[in-house]
Design a protein around this motif. Structure first.
Motif, PDB file in Angstrom:
ATOM      1  N   MET A 143      -0.839  28.851  -1.951  1.00 39.47           N
ATOM      2  CA  MET A 143      -1.070  28.329  -3.304  1.00 39.47           C
ATOM      3  C   MET A 143      -2.360  27.524  -3.303  1.00 39.47           C
ATOM      4  N   THR A 144      -3.256  27.823  -4.203  1.00 45.16           N
ATOM      5  CA  THR A 144      -4.545  27.151  -4.240  1.00 45.16           C
ATOM      6  C   THR A 144      -4.414  25.779  -4.880  1.00 45.16           C
ATOM      7  N   ILE A 145      -5.024  24.782  -4.265  1.00 45.17           N
ATOM      8  CA  ILE A 145      -5.039  23.442  -4.812  1.00 45.17           C
ATOM      9  C   ILE A 145      -6.403  23.221  -5.449  1.00 45.17           C
ATOM     10  N   SER A 146      -6.424  23.039  -6.749  1.00 43.81           N
ATOM     11  CA  SER A 146      -7.683  22.837  -7.445  1.00 43.81           C
ATOM     12  C   SER A 146      -7.430  22.019  -8.697  1.00 43.81           C
ATOM     13  N   ILE A 161       5.358   8.540 -15.585  1.00 48.60           N
ATOM     14  CA  ILE A 161       5.771   8.451 -14.184  1.00 48.60           C
ATOM     15  C   ILE A 161       4.628   8.885 -13.271  1.00 48.60           C
ATOM     16  N   ILE A 162       4.028  10.031 -13.575  1.00 55.21           N
ATOM     17  CA  ILE A 162       2.929  10.577 -12.772  1.00 55.21           C
ATOM     18  C   ILE A 162       1.861  11.108 -13.724  1.00 55.21           C
ATOM     19  N   ALA A 163       0.605  10.801 -13.429  1.00 53.50           N
ATOM     20  CA  ALA A 163      -0.530  11.404 -14.133  1.00 53.50           C
ATOM     21  C   ALA A 163      -1.166  12.400 -13.177  1.00 53.50           C
ATOM     22  N   ALA A 164      -1.406  13.622 -13.643  1.00 58.05           N
ATOM     23  CA  ALA A 164      -1.848  14.687 -12.745  1.00 58.05           C
ATOM     24  C   ALA A 164      -3.068  15.414 -13.292  1.00 58.05           C
ATOM     25  N   ARG A 165      -3.943  15.779 -12.364  1.00 62.35           N
ATOM     26  CA  ARG A 165      -5.108  16.593 -12.714  1.00 62.35           C
ATOM     27  C   ARG A 165      -4.731  18.060 -12.854  1.00 62.35           C
ATOM     28  N   GLU A 166      -3.709  18.459 -12.109  1.00 65.32           N
ATOM     29  CA  GLU A 166      -3.302  19.865 -12.128  1.00 65.32           C
ATOM     30  C   GLU A 166      -1.841  19.965 -11.722  1.00 65.32           C
ATOM     31  N   ILE A 167      -1.181  21.001 -12.204  1.00 68.87           N
ATOM     32  CA  ILE A 167       0.181  21.336 -11.802  1.00 68.87           C
ATOM     33  C   ILE A 167       0.144  22.789 -11.332  1.00 68.87           C
ATOM     34  N   ASN A 168       0.245  23.013 -10.047  1.00 67.43           N
ATOM     35  CA  ASN A 168       0.196  24.371  -9.504  1.00 67.43           C
ATOM     36  C   ASN A 168       1.598  24.892  -9.223  1.00 67.43           C
ATOM     37  N   GLY A 169       1.860  26.111  -9.702  1.00 70.56           N
ATOM     38  CA  GLY A 169       3.156  26.734  -9.468  1.00 70.56           C
ATOM     39  C   GLY A 169       4.070  26.706 -10.668  1.00 70.56           C
ATOM     40  N   PHE A 170       3.636  26.086 -11.766  1.00 71.90           N
ATOM     41  CA  PHE A 170       4.463  26.020 -12.976  1.00 71.90           C
ATOM     42  C   PHE A 170       4.197  27.206 -13.897  1.00 71.90           C
ATOM     43  N   PHE A 171       2.939  27.571 -14.052  1.00 73.45           N
ATOM     44  CA  PHE A 171       2.580  28.716 -14.886  1.00 73.45           C
ATOM     45  C   PHE A 171       2.590  29.963 -13.999  1.00 73.45           C
ATOM     46  N   VAL A 172       3.527  30.853 -14.259  1.00 75.01           N
ATOM     47  CA  VAL A 172       3.756  31.996 -13.366  1.00 75.01           C
ATOM     48  C   VAL A 172       3.766  33.299 -14.159  1.00 75.01           C
ATOM     49  N   ILE A 214       6.325  23.242  -6.555  1.00 75.21           N
ATOM     50  CA  ILE A 214       5.330  22.810  -7.525  1.00 75.21           C
ATOM     51  C   ILE A 214       4.440  21.771  -6.857  1.00 75.21           C
ATOM     52  N   LEU A 215       3.137  21.983  -6.912  1.00 75.96           N
ATOM     53  CA  LEU A 215       2.198  20.997  -6.389  1.00 75.96           C
ATOM     54  C   LEU A 215       1.651  20.189  -7.551  1.00 75.96           C
ATOM     55  N   ILE A 216       1.915  18.898  -7.523  1.00 80.71           N
ATOM     56  CA  ILE A 216       1.449  17.981  -8.560  1.00 80.71           C
ATOM     57  C   ILE A 216       0.255  17.222  -8.013  1.00 80.71           C
ATOM     58  N   LEU A 217      -0.943  17.554  -8.458  1.00 79.01           N
ATOM     59  CA  LEU A 217      -2.150  16.900  -7.985  1.00 79.01           C
ATOM     60  C   LEU A 217      -2.399  15.663  -8.833  1.00 79.01           C
ATOM     61  N   GLY A 244      13.483  18.259 -17.566  1.00 78.85           N
ATOM     62  CA  GLY A 244      14.776  17.695 -17.216  1.00 78.85           C
ATOM     63  C   GLY A 244      14.738  17.022 -15.855  1.00 78.85           C
ATOM     64  N   ARG A 245      15.209  17.737 -14.827  1.00 77.70           N
ATOM     65  CA  ARG A 245      15.310  17.153 -13.491  1.00 77.70           C
ATOM     66  C   ARG A 245      14.145  17.606 -12.616  1.00 77.70           C
ATOM     67  N   VAL A 246      13.512  16.664 -11.944  1.00 75.82           N
ATOM     68  CA  VAL A 246      12.405  16.936 -11.025  1.00 75.82           C
ATOM     69  C   VAL A 246      12.711  16.296  -9.687  1.00 75.82           C
ATOM     70  N   GLY A 247      12.621  17.099  -8.636  1.00 82.99           N
ATOM     71  CA  GLY A 247      12.833  16.575  -7.293  1.00 82.99           C
ATOM     72  C   GLY A 247      11.513  16.408  -6.570  1.00 82.99           C
ATOM     73  N   LEU A 248      11.232  15.209  -6.083  1.00 77.86           N
ATOM     74  CA  LEU A 248      10.019  14.959  -5.314  1.00 77.86           C
ATOM     75  C   LEU A 248      10.352  15.102  -3.836  1.00 77.86           C
ATOM     76  N   ARG A 249       9.787  16.124  -3.198  1.00 77.31           N
ATOM     77  CA  ARG A 249      10.154  16.431  -1.815  1.00 77.31           C
ATOM     78  C   ARG A 249       9.273  15.713  -0.808  1.00 77.31           C
ATOM     79  N   SER A 250       7.961  15.699  -1.055  1.00 78.98           N
ATOM     80  CA  SER A 250       7.040  15.084  -0.095  1.00 78.98           C
ATOM     81  C   SER A 250       5.720  14.803  -0.796  1.00 78.98           C
ATOM     82  N   THR A 251       4.823  14.158  -0.079  1.00 79.22           N
ATOM     83  CA  THR A 251       3.470  13.911  -0.582  1.00 79.22           C
ATOM     84  C   THR A 251       2.477  14.657   0.299  1.00 79.22           C
ATOM     85  N   PHE A 252       1.259  14.806  -0.193  1.00 78.53           N
ATOM     86  CA  PHE A 252       0.196  15.396   0.610  1.00 78.53           C
ATOM     87  C   PHE A 252      -1.110  14.720   0.250  1.00 78.53           C
TER      88      PHE A 252
END
Length: 251
Positions: free
Chosen positions: A1-4, A22-33, A43-46, A80-88
């Protein structure tokens, strides 16, 4: 998955009831499919959190909002429900990290919508016929953004234009989504909405009956459009328009 993504926040994850960011993001990767890939993966939340968050604990009642360069909401999706698994962390770039999350299968089946949202959020006015410049396979994504933003920004399903004659060019209509893109623009201006299905078109026409005189729709190069969008849909759309006293002139 490209991070941009650009440096300008385009998305906010907010608590719907309170509006708390809660979170402000520049990009959401993996949501638009792709439309046939309804089960989104990670989902990568940048972006960054506005307050400390505990990984492994689900966020609840979350809405994903699309915001423009002025920070105003122009689109929204209830997750609705969002699970935060890890950070990068971003590769060699301070502040370009984010979160690996799950939206528990919630995805948007319009793969080009992310890029189109960024265009809409730029602050530059949408140009007449701009949607035509996108590949035909992206016209459904453009229509999706049109509809989502139309209602998010306080518009109703009705005709706002005051012109007595609206024109659509059959050469621009390459399928069903193209038809509704062209119709929405002709009736309500660039970026305008006037239905995305026959039922939606009927709703817009019914809501517009008391807002002004009936209008005329001039459909240029009709035969070109009829062939590509399908004769049945073209005939059905004309029937709906005429049912609500729209004079449809085919040329």
């Amino acid at each position: 998955m490209t991070i941009s993504g650009s440096d300008v926040p385009l998305y906010r994850l907010v608590e719907e009831e309170s509006g708390r960011v809660i979170i402000a993001a520049r990009e959401i990767n993996g949501f638009f499919v792709e439309s046939d890939d309804v089960e989104s993966e990670d989902i990568l939340i940048l972006g960054s959190a506005r307050e400390p968050l505990r990984l492994g604990k689900d966020l609840t009642d979350v809405e994903l909002r699309v915001v423009n360069s002025a920070g105003e909401a122009i689109g929204s999706y209830y997750i609705g429900r969002v699970g935060l698994r890890s950070t990068f962390e971003g590769k060699g770039c301070v502040g370009e990290g984010g979160f690996v999350a799950t939206f528990y299968g919630h995805a948007c089946p319009y793969v080009a919508a992310g890029a189109i949202w960024r265009r809409w959020a730029s602050g530059s006015p949408i140009a007449k016929g701009e949607w035509v410049e996108y590949p035909v396979e992206s016209h459904d994504s453009w229509l999706h953004v049109v509809q989502n933003s139309w209602f998010e920004t306080g518009h109703a399903a009705k005709r706002y234009g005051v012109g007595e004659i609206c024109v659509i060019d059959g050469r621009q209509i390459l399928g069903e989504s193209s038809f509704y893109c062209a119709l929405g623009e002709s009736v309500n201006g660039p970026g305008g909405y006037f239905g995305s299905t026959l039922d939606g078109l009927a709703d817009c026409l019914a809501s517009s009956q008391n807002s002004g005189a009936p209008f005329e729709l001039v459909w240029e190069r009709f035969s070109d459009a009829q062939e590509r969008m399908g004769a049945l849909l073209a005939a059905s759309a004309i029937d709906v328009l005429r049912e609500f006293c729209v004079n449809v002139a085919l040329r």
